[in-house]
Write an enzyme that holds these catalytic residues in place. Structure first.
Site, PDB file in Angstrom:
ATOM      1  N   ARG A   1      11.354 -12.039   7.601  1.00 45.32           N
ATOM      2  CA  ARG A   1      10.660 -11.971   6.298  1.00 45.32           C
ATOM      3  C   ARG A   1      11.604 -11.454   5.208  1.00 45.32           C
ATOM      4  NH1 ARG A   1       7.700 -13.978   9.417  1.00 45.32           N
ATOM      5  NH2 ARG A   1       5.418 -13.926   9.462  1.00 45.32           N
TER       6      ARG A   1
ATOM      7  N   SER B   1       0.020 -10.907   6.089  1.00 46.81           N
ATOM      8  CA  SER B   1       0.364  -9.648   6.760  1.00 46.81           C
ATOM      9  C   SER B   1       0.877  -8.665   5.722  1.00 46.81           C
ATOM     10  CB  SER B   1       1.475  -9.869   7.783  1.00 46.81           C
ATOM     11  OG  SER B   1       1.057 -10.753   8.781  1.00 46.81           O
TER      12      SER B   1
ATOM     13  N   GLU C   1       5.334  -5.769   3.627  1.00 43.61           N
ATOM     14  CA  GLU C   1       5.948  -7.092   3.563  1.00 43.61           C
ATOM     15  C   GLU C   1       5.927  -7.669   2.144  1.00 43.61           C
ATOM     16  OE1 GLU C   1       4.768 -11.232   4.739  1.00 43.61           O
ATOM     17  OE2 GLU C   1       4.881 -10.261   6.693  1.00 43.61           O
TER      18      GLU C   1
END
Ligand code: EPU
Length: 356
Positions: A164, A252, A352
């Site tokens: 990510r 997420s 994130e």
């Protein structure tokens, strides 16, 4: 070129948080961007590049000039015995690209179906799901330097992809993996991305949810079509993850943390059920959703920000469009979760999305 003033960003972030852009320009072509960079007033302003707004938390109005990327278009560039090379402009919707390539007979992106956001943002975030990451299908991209107006091309190594993560998530003074001075956040705008979809197509089925599905349906890997795999992925995601068009969210909220085998042993000794996966480099990845769930957060709220009932890793806006959560509520909830996971497991969860 039109500079829109005091633009509501509520429809431009998937949480549905209320915030304004002081100034916003829609970028529908490379020429639109060149016009911004040639403008004496706009050239020197700090800039914020906005795609689909699916991975941001707005904690206030955006003072930087917002460049809303709306460059459309996609095409097959070439086809070799080893790959289909597909190019998509940065403002294309990601899921539409996945569905379109599949319909054209160029599969390879199906594990990444239904991920919200745009093609440009998919690179920034190195999106990943069900055993495939964007970097596995990435060929190269063209971007423009927002200071010099120079066009440049990056290959996968230059994007410095991580979990990510990419060079586009780091401030100019910073850089991924200690690459000082290499960050491109706010410094470059991705115009178009090229994907190499490997031939012959091979299903990626290693992920536990897919293995379960294969067993339940008695399907043999050799008989599985790309379309069927795409349908499975869509069904699995819909069962677990909230549709941002219905319940605001940014996917997420935390990354899955990695720990050393020793740390993992400690945690297992206390919580034998902890979900963990060995990584190729010897470290162990823990399921952040499990850790948060184990701390009892599912269904809890701070104001109108809440923890999704079916997946503790996803924070949601429970107030809808009418009474949306604020970015402050999301961050208060996120900090409370981080504290409780740290106190119980000694692990620091890293958010994130990009917090603005
Ligand atoms: N789990 C729980 N309780 C929860 C949530 C999860 O016990 O509330 C357990 C699950 O039972 C499972 C494990 O934790 O054993 C992992 O959960 P899941 O399979 O749902 O995947 P994840 O690790 O939580 C990651 C990605 C998702 C991606 C899925 C599928 C991250 C941060 N998230 O989630 O990506 O769709 O795997 O590949 O890596 C995103 O980045 O926005 C995103 C949705």
């Amino acid at each position: 070129m039109v500079v829109e003033k005091q633009v509501s960003l509520q429809a431009h972030n998937t949480f549905g948080i209320v915030a304004k852009a002081h100034e916003l320009v829609r970028i529908a072509s490379q020429e639109d961007l060149q016009a911004v960079l040639a403008d004496a007033q706009l050239r020197s302003k700090p800039k914020f590049v906005l795609g689909g707004g699916s991975n941001i938390v707005l904690t206030g109005d955006v003072k930087a000039l917002v460049l809303k990327v709306e460059i459309k278009g996609r095409r097959l560039l070439t086809q070799t015995p080893r790959a289909w090379l597909v190019e998509a402009n940065a403002g294309e919707n990601w899921h539409d690209l996945v569905a379109w390539t599949l319909a054209q007979g160029w599969p390879g992106l199906e594990n990444l179906a239904l991920i919200p956001g745009t093609v440009g943002a998919s690179v920034v975030q190195n999106i990943g799901a069900y055993g495939v990451e964007l970097q596995d299908r990435f060929d190269s991209l063209d971007a423009m330097d927002l200071q010099t107006g120079q066009l440049f091309t990056l290959d996968a190594a230059q994007c410095a992809f991580g979990y990510r993560d990419s060079v586009f998530k780091h401030a100019p003074a910073d850089g991924p993996g200690g690459m000082r001075g290499m960050g491109l956040a706010g410094r470059a705008l991705i115009l178009r991305v090229r994907f190499a979809l490997p031939r012959p197509w091979r299903a990626v089925l290693g992920y536990a949810d897919l293995q379960r599905r294969m067993a339940a349906e008695g399907t043999d890997a050799a008989d599985l079509s790309p379309q069927r795999l795409f349908d499975w992925i869509c069904e699995i995601r819909r069962a677990k993850l909230p549709d941002p068009a219905v319940i605001g969210n940014a996917g997420s909220f935390f990354k899955n943390p990695t720990v050393s085998p020793d740390q993992c042993e400690d945690i297992i000794a206390r919580d034998p059920k902890v979900v963990h996966y060995p990584m190729p480099d010897g470290s162990i990845k823990l399921a952040a959703g499990w850790l948060i769930d184990a701390c009892g957060w599912k269904g809890k709220s701070v104001g109108h920000a809440g923890v999704y009932e079916k997946q503790a890793l996803v924070l949601v806006n429970r107030g809808g469009r009418e009474n949306p959560c604020t970015g402050g509520e999301v961050m208060t909830l996120a900090k409370a979760i981080q504290t409780s996971v740290y106190e119980r497991f000694g692990i620091r969860l890293e958010p994130e999305p990009v917090v603005i």
